[in-house]
Design a protein around this motif. Sequence first.
Motif, PDB file in Angstrom:
ATOM      1  N   VAL A  99       0.834  -1.208   0.000  1.00 14.07           N
ATOM      2  CA  VAL A  99       0.000   0.000   0.000  1.00 14.07           C
ATOM      3  C   VAL A  99       0.868   1.257   0.000  1.00 14.07           C
ATOM      4  O   VAL A  99       0.579   2.235  -0.698  1.00 14.07           O
ATOM      5  N   MET A 100       1.961   1.231   0.786  1.00 12.63           N
ATOM      6  CA  MET A 100       2.854   2.383   0.854  1.00 12.63           C
ATOM      7  C   MET A 100       3.481   2.668  -0.518  1.00 12.63           C
ATOM      8  O   MET A 100       3.552   3.825  -0.955  1.00 12.63           O
ATOM      9  N   PHE A 101       3.922   1.626  -1.203  1.00 11.81           N
ATOM     10  CA  PHE A 101       4.495   1.779  -2.539  1.00 11.81           C
ATOM     11  C   PHE A 101       3.451   2.347  -3.498  1.00 11.81           C
ATOM     12  O   PHE A 101       3.739   3.265  -4.289  1.00 11.81           O
ATOM     13  N   LEU A 102       2.226   1.832  -3.425  1.00 14.56           N
ATOM     14  CA  LEU A 102       1.159   2.261  -4.327  1.00 14.56           C
ATOM     15  C   LEU A 102       0.768   3.709  -4.079  1.00 14.56           C
ATOM     16  O   LEU A 102       0.655   4.515  -5.014  1.00 14.56           O
ATOM     17  N   VAL A 103       0.581   4.078  -2.819  1.00 15.23           N
ATOM     18  CA  VAL A 103       0.092   5.410  -2.471  1.00 15.23           C
ATOM     19  C   VAL A 103       1.135   6.493  -2.759  1.00 15.23           C
ATOM     20  O   VAL A 103       0.807   7.574  -3.271  1.00 15.23           O
ATOM     21  N   LEU A 104       2.403   6.209  -2.458  1.00 11.09           N
ATOM     22  CA  LEU A 104       3.432   7.241  -2.585  1.00 11.09           C
ATOM     23  C   LEU A 104       3.909   7.429  -4.021  1.00 11.09           C
ATOM     24  O   LEU A 104       4.279   8.546  -4.407  1.00 11.09           O
ATOM     25  N   TYR A 105       3.902   6.367  -4.823  1.00 10.16           N
ATOM     26  CA  TYR A 105       4.471   6.471  -6.173  1.00 10.16           C
ATOM     27  C   TYR A 105       3.441   6.720  -7.267  1.00 10.16           C
ATOM     28  O   TYR A 105       3.777   7.288  -8.314  1.00 10.16           O
ATOM     29  N   THR A 106       2.194   6.291  -7.068  1.00 10.71           N
ATOM     30  CA  THR A 106       1.195   6.434  -8.134  1.00 10.71           C
ATOM     31  C   THR A 106       0.963   7.893  -8.548  1.00 10.71           C
ATOM     32  O   THR A 106       0.996   8.201  -9.752  1.00 10.71           O
ATOM     33  N   PRO A 107       0.735   8.813  -7.603  1.00 10.84           N
ATOM     34  CA  PRO A 107       0.513  10.212  -8.037  1.00 10.84           C
ATOM     35  C   PRO A 107       1.686  10.782  -8.825  1.00 10.84           C
ATOM     36  O   PRO A 107       1.481  11.517  -9.812  1.00 10.84           O
ATOM     37  N   TYR A 108       2.919  10.447  -8.416  1.00 15.62           N
ATOM     38  CA  TYR A 108       4.093  10.992  -9.101  1.00 15.62           C
ATOM     39  C   TYR A 108       4.160  10.524 -10.551  1.00 15.62           C
ATOM     40  O   TYR A 108       4.360  11.338 -11.468  1.00 15.62           O
ATOM     41  N   HIS A 109       4.007   9.227 -10.770  1.00 17.78           N
ATOM     42  CA  HIS A 109       4.126   8.705 -12.135  1.00 17.78           C
ATOM     43  C   HIS A 109       2.974   9.180 -13.017  1.00 17.78           C
ATOM     44  O   HIS A 109       3.177   9.502 -14.201  1.00 17.78           O
ATOM     45  N   VAL A 110       1.774   9.251 -12.471  1.00 17.69           N
ATOM     46  CA  VAL A 110       0.641   9.720 -13.254  1.00 17.69           C
ATOM     47  C   VAL A 110       0.813  11.193 -13.623  1.00 17.69           C
ATOM     48  O   VAL A 110       0.694  11.580 -14.800  1.00 17.69           O
ATOM     49  N   LEU A 111       1.106  12.031 -12.627  1.00 22.09           N
ATOM     50  CA  LEU A 111       1.229  13.473 -12.884  1.00 22.09           C
ATOM     51  C   LEU A 111       2.454  13.810 -13.724  1.00 22.09           C
ATOM     52  O   LEU A 111       2.434  14.797 -14.485  1.00 22.09           O
ATOM     53  N   ARG A 112       3.515  13.030 -13.621  1.00 24.26           N
ATOM     54  CA  ARG A 112       4.690  13.307 -14.455  1.00 24.26           C
ATOM     55  C   ARG A 112       4.356  13.126 -15.920  1.00 24.26           C
ATOM     56  O   ARG A 112       4.706  13.975 -16.763  1.00 24.26           O
ATOM     57  N   ASN A 113       3.666  12.044 -16.252  1.00 31.26           N
ATOM     58  CA  ASN A 113       3.297  11.813 -17.652  1.00 31.26           C
ATOM     59  C   ASN A 113       2.256  12.817 -18.131  1.00 31.26           C
ATOM     60  O   ASN A 113       2.301  13.267 -19.274  1.00 31.26           O
ATOM     61  N   VAL A 114       1.327  13.183 -17.239  1.00 31.83           N
ATOM     62  CA  VAL A 114       0.332  14.197 -17.599  1.00 31.83           C
ATOM     63  C   VAL A 114       1.016  15.543 -17.829  1.00 31.83           C
ATOM     64  O   VAL A 114       0.680  16.278 -18.770  1.00 31.83           O
ATOM     65  N   ARG A 115       1.984  15.875 -16.983  1.00 32.15           N
ATOM     66  CA  ARG A 115       2.720  17.139 -17.121  1.00 32.15           C
ATOM     67  C   ARG A 115       3.480  17.184 -18.453  1.00 32.15           C
ATOM     68  O   ARG A 115       3.427  18.199 -19.156  1.00 32.15           O
TER      69      ARG A 115
END
Length: 207
Positions: free
Chosen positions: A124-140
């Motif tokens: 859960v920690m891996f999922l919660v902390l890394y998901t926003p970064y990877h999603v927003l980086r590609n969106v950015r």
Amino acid sequence: MDRFLLIRHPARNHYLLRPRSALIVTGLSWLVVNVEVAPMIALMIQDLQSGNWNHCKDFASLKGDVNTLGYSLGLTLTGYILPLLGLCAFSHQIAHLLHVQEKALQRRTTSYKRPLRVVASAAVMFLVLYTPYHVLRNVRIASQEAWGGLQLCTMKYIEGLYILTRPLAFLHSVINPVFYFLMGDKFRELLFAKLRKLRQSLQRESA
């Protein structure tokens, strides 16, 4: 995988649990990571050269000969999605093994709920902390493409959200070792013992 093998082979009779195998796997991991970030380093150098070496941009703002969006998606696949799938698969196997061992024991002197919580918390920690970064980086990165057609205000909002996710992702590197340190009985007891001795010594000095 290491935790799964330790539970599956508690006597350390698996070849991947040997020191030589650990060194080989570690070396290969470092090699793969360096190969993955090599294009990013090239992009950084090109961008610094174009800015007269006085302005350092973040990865999502870099421009160069490399297709930034395609490269970023590749990093997300190899550096996030595949490790996440592996983590979930091995966590499921660990949970299955622990349940089997718990059912096999007639006298349950040890509870398996705690190691299950540790495994679930790590995933859960891996999922919660890394998901926003990877999603927003590609969106950015995608928002800066000409075919995106986004307004400047929208792009600024996306950039701001992406900036907020960066320290959140890197926080995993800080939390993860502390998490496993505190989850281990031996290390936690040693830590508390040291703190008790320190408190007692401070009380004696103040007295």
